[in-house]
Design an enzyme around this catalytic site. Sequence first.
Site: not given
Length: 396
Positions: A76, A200, A10, A276, A51, A125
């Site tokens: 719809d 890291h 929607d 990890e 939509e 919706d």
Amino acid sequence: MARRFIVEADGGSRGNPGPAGYGAVVLDPATGEALAEAAEFIGTATNNVAEYKGLVAGLRAAHALDPQALIHVRMDSKLVVEQMSGRWKIKHPDMKPLAAEAQRAFPPDRVSYEWIPREKNKHADRLANEAMDAGKSGRQWEPRDSRAALDAGPARSSAARAADAAAQASETSGSQATATVGWGASADLGAPATFVLLRHGETALTPEKRFSGSGGTDPELSAAGRRQAEAAAAALAARGTVQAVVSSPLLRCRETAEAVADRLGLEVRIDDGLRETDFGAWEGLTFAEVRERYPDDLNAWLGSSKVAPTGGGESFATVARRVAVARDKLVARYAGRTVLAVTHVTPIKTLVRLALGAPPESLFRMELSAASVSAVAYYADGNASLRLLNDTSHLR
């Protein structure tokens, strides 16, 4: 037999045109369970545009779960249903590219359409209205399960379990979508979602090559690791392409991510799916120590991605399913943008492996240095392209 999904979608516009958003949900037709959700605030647009964008998002979410499935779309919007079914011509110039995008999102011969009254489209919706409400507050919509992940830890939603099933299939068959499309096939699909993958910096365990996963002591960066994080931050800031930063919840990644985010003026979003592997009883041990103490378990682990480390750790197959869920959510959230994901060896190698459609044993055939940078681009048709692997030029 092909899996079957229901996609409900929607879109709405508060002004038509006005502030607009869309929502979509992928449902299990047997149980009605929601397998995946998508929603986004899209700025000023018409109802019809919103939509169509909801339809595209729903088809992409279904594709991420299983690109070989059969899809039944329920909306719809009479306009979208009739146009996508081929019964009405698409005359408006704004609708033609959106209809074409929907056809690219999932093979049209595997998608059917049904109009339903608005009261039967409440889930989509609601998501569309949540997206518009978030936009009104200057935010983007976030899935409820990802917001809850910070508090819930490793507990996973039904949507995550469903996406896990799709990733499990890739453990044995590879990435079907990627394998069927050649180089350059995604060039006309617009800007991809690009993951810049930063491992890291070093901790005290890194130079000793000890198992350090999510089940151990959660070490901080060492002095060398902090220097590496700053070097990576400087290099990424110079490139100027990163638009968002996400991180594993583990301390070494958060510290690395914050170094980059501070340079870029961005906030760090935590994603538990990027943590990890839990190496169980092997946490803190070297490979040689594991070989000495658990020889049979280690051989079994090296021989199969489905075998977990001793003492309740995670198998690589389990990690692949978790990482695939995180990947799909991030691709949907950062479509067309570049996001820095600060994570660990196994998640990065897994993302690379899945992008290439490589077998699980390829995880043992990649080098990934501390504070190295890799990059994968994800296109609207579900295909991926590896752009960079283990770049450490910023550390020299």
